[in-house]
Design a protein around this motif. Structure first.
Motif, PDB file in Angstrom:
ATOM      1  N   ARG A  98       0.845  -1.202   0.000  1.00 61.27           N
ATOM      2  CA  ARG A  98       0.000   0.000   0.000  1.00 61.27           C
ATOM      3  C   ARG A  98       0.878   1.249   0.000  1.00 61.27           C
ATOM      4  NH1 ARG A  98      -5.387   1.288   1.542  1.00 61.27           N
ATOM      5  NH2 ARG A  98      -5.502   3.429   2.240  1.00 61.27           N
ATOM      6  N   GLY A  99       0.565   2.146  -0.911  1.00 58.34           N
ATOM      7  CA  GLY A  99       1.266   3.415  -0.972  1.00 58.34           C
ATOM      8  C   GLY A  99       2.586   3.392  -1.722  1.00 58.34           C
ATOM      9  N   LYS A 100       3.001   2.232  -2.234  1.00 60.17           N
ATOM     10  CA  LYS A 100       4.290   2.135  -2.918  1.00 60.17           C
ATOM     11  C   LYS A 100       4.193   2.446  -4.405  1.00 60.17           C
ATOM     12  CE  LYS A 100       6.610   0.788   0.660  1.00 60.17           C
ATOM     13  NZ  LYS A 100       7.613   1.546   1.293  1.00 60.17           N
ATOM     14  N   GLY A 101       3.000   2.465  -4.949  1.00 57.76           N
ATOM     15  CA  GLY A 101       2.835   2.792  -6.358  1.00 57.76           C
ATOM     16  C   GLY A 101       3.018   1.584  -7.255  1.00 57.76           C
ATOM     17  N   ARG A 102       2.801   1.814  -8.543  1.00 51.71           N
ATOM     18  CA  ARG A 102       2.866   0.724  -9.514  1.00 51.71           C
ATOM     19  C   ARG A 102       3.922   0.977 -10.577  1.00 51.71           C
ATOM     20  NH1 ARG A 102      -3.260   1.459  -9.406  1.00 51.71           N
ATOM     21  NH2 ARG A 102      -3.806   0.100  -7.703  1.00 51.71           N
ATOM     22  N   LYS A 103       4.810   1.903 -10.343  1.00 51.01           N
ATOM     23  CA  LYS A 103       5.783   2.290 -11.351  1.00 51.01           C
ATOM     24  C   LYS A 103       6.754   1.171 -11.700  1.00 51.01           C
ATOM     25  CE  LYS A 103       5.529   7.150 -10.244  1.00 51.01           C
ATOM     26  NZ  LYS A 103       6.195   8.325  -9.744  1.00 51.01           N
ATOM     27  N   ASN A 104       7.025   0.273 -10.773  1.00 48.91           N
ATOM     28  CA  ASN A 104       7.991  -0.782 -11.031  1.00 48.91           C
ATOM     29  C   ASN A 104       7.387  -1.972 -11.768  1.00 48.91           C
ATOM     30  OD1 ASN A 104       6.467  -1.519  -8.839  1.00 48.91           O
ATOM     31  ND2 ASN A 104       8.149  -2.439  -7.709  1.00 48.91           N
ATOM     32  N   LEU A 105       6.118  -1.911 -12.115  1.00 43.74           N
ATOM     33  CA  LEU A 105       5.476  -2.994 -12.855  1.00 43.74           C
ATOM     34  C   LEU A 105       5.621  -2.772 -14.353  1.00 43.74           C
ATOM     35  CD1 LEU A 105       2.073  -3.536 -11.005  1.00 43.74           C
ATOM     36  CD2 LEU A 105       4.131  -4.908 -10.827  1.00 43.74           C
ATOM     37  N   SER A 106       5.738  -3.879 -15.059  1.00 46.94           N
ATOM     38  CA  SER A 106       5.753  -3.780 -16.512  1.00 46.94           C
ATOM     39  C   SER A 106       4.349  -3.413 -16.998  1.00 46.94           C
ATOM     40  CB  SER A 106       6.171  -5.120 -17.121  1.00 46.94           C
ATOM     41  OG  SER A 106       5.164  -6.089 -16.893  1.00 46.94           O
ATOM     42  N   LYS A 107       4.267  -3.019 -18.245  1.00 48.31           N
ATOM     43  CA  LYS A 107       2.975  -2.648 -18.821  1.00 48.31           C
ATOM     44  C   LYS A 107       2.010  -3.836 -18.770  1.00 48.31           C
ATOM     45  CE  LYS A 107       1.032  -0.368 -22.860  1.00 48.31           C
ATOM     46  NZ  LYS A 107       1.322   0.225 -24.177  1.00 48.31           N
ATOM     47  N   GLU A 108       2.515  -5.030 -19.053  1.00 48.06           N
ATOM     48  CA  GLU A 108       1.671  -6.228 -19.029  1.00 48.06           C
ATOM     49  C   GLU A 108       1.174  -6.523 -17.613  1.00 48.06           C
ATOM     50  OE1 GLU A 108       4.884  -6.322 -20.382  1.00 48.06           O
ATOM     51  OE2 GLU A 108       4.140  -5.963 -22.415  1.00 48.06           O
TER      52      GLU A 108
END
Length: 141
Positions: A76-86
């Motif tokens: 929670r609160g860490k964001g999703r920036k480190n995820l690939s587009k898929e």
């Protein structure tokens, strides 16, 4: 003398904060969730029976969302920036599936008017969240 005064001040501050601080653990989060449920129940005009039937559904959906986030290695609160587009697409699809399942379950316990109002409240909250994020981004740019 100064050291004693400083130590006493720090000790009193610690005791004061410990005695009167809001809980920072899961209990504080649970209280916040209960307040949100009560506020929404009041807005929707839910009966006590409806509240009792819906609380477990909301708790189950929350747990499923939390498990899905953990599955993708997110906190929670860490964001999703480190995820690939898929992975972002897959996460969004799973969250949508959880929401659709919740809405189908809620439809069994709410009138059509209450369900429509619930969806409107949810959309309003989503819009506010997006506006807040947009404003925050604009402040940083």
């Amino acid at each position: 003398m100064r050291f004693t005064l400083l130590a006493s001040t720090l000790l009193l501050t610690f005791i004061w904060n410990s005695a009167f601080a809001l809980p920072l653990n899961g209990e504080g989060k649970r209280q916040k969730m209960e307040q949100k449920i009560e506020q929404t129940a009041e807005q929707l005009g839910l009966t006590d029976e409806q509240k009792d039937a819906i609380k477990p559904l909301l708790e189950d959906a929350k747990n499923k969302r939390k498990a899905t986030m953990a599955e993708f290695g997110l906190e929670r609160g860490k964001g999703r920036k480190n995820l690939s587009k898929e992975d972002r697409k897959a996460l969004k699809a799973k969250m949508k599936e959880i929401d659709e399942s919740l809405n189908a379950s809620l439809a069994n316990h709410l009138s059509s008017e209450q369900l429509a109002e619930y969806k409107a409240l949810k959309q309003q909250a989503r819009d506010q969240k997006h506006a807040f994020k947009r404003e925050k981004r604009e402040q940083h740019n």
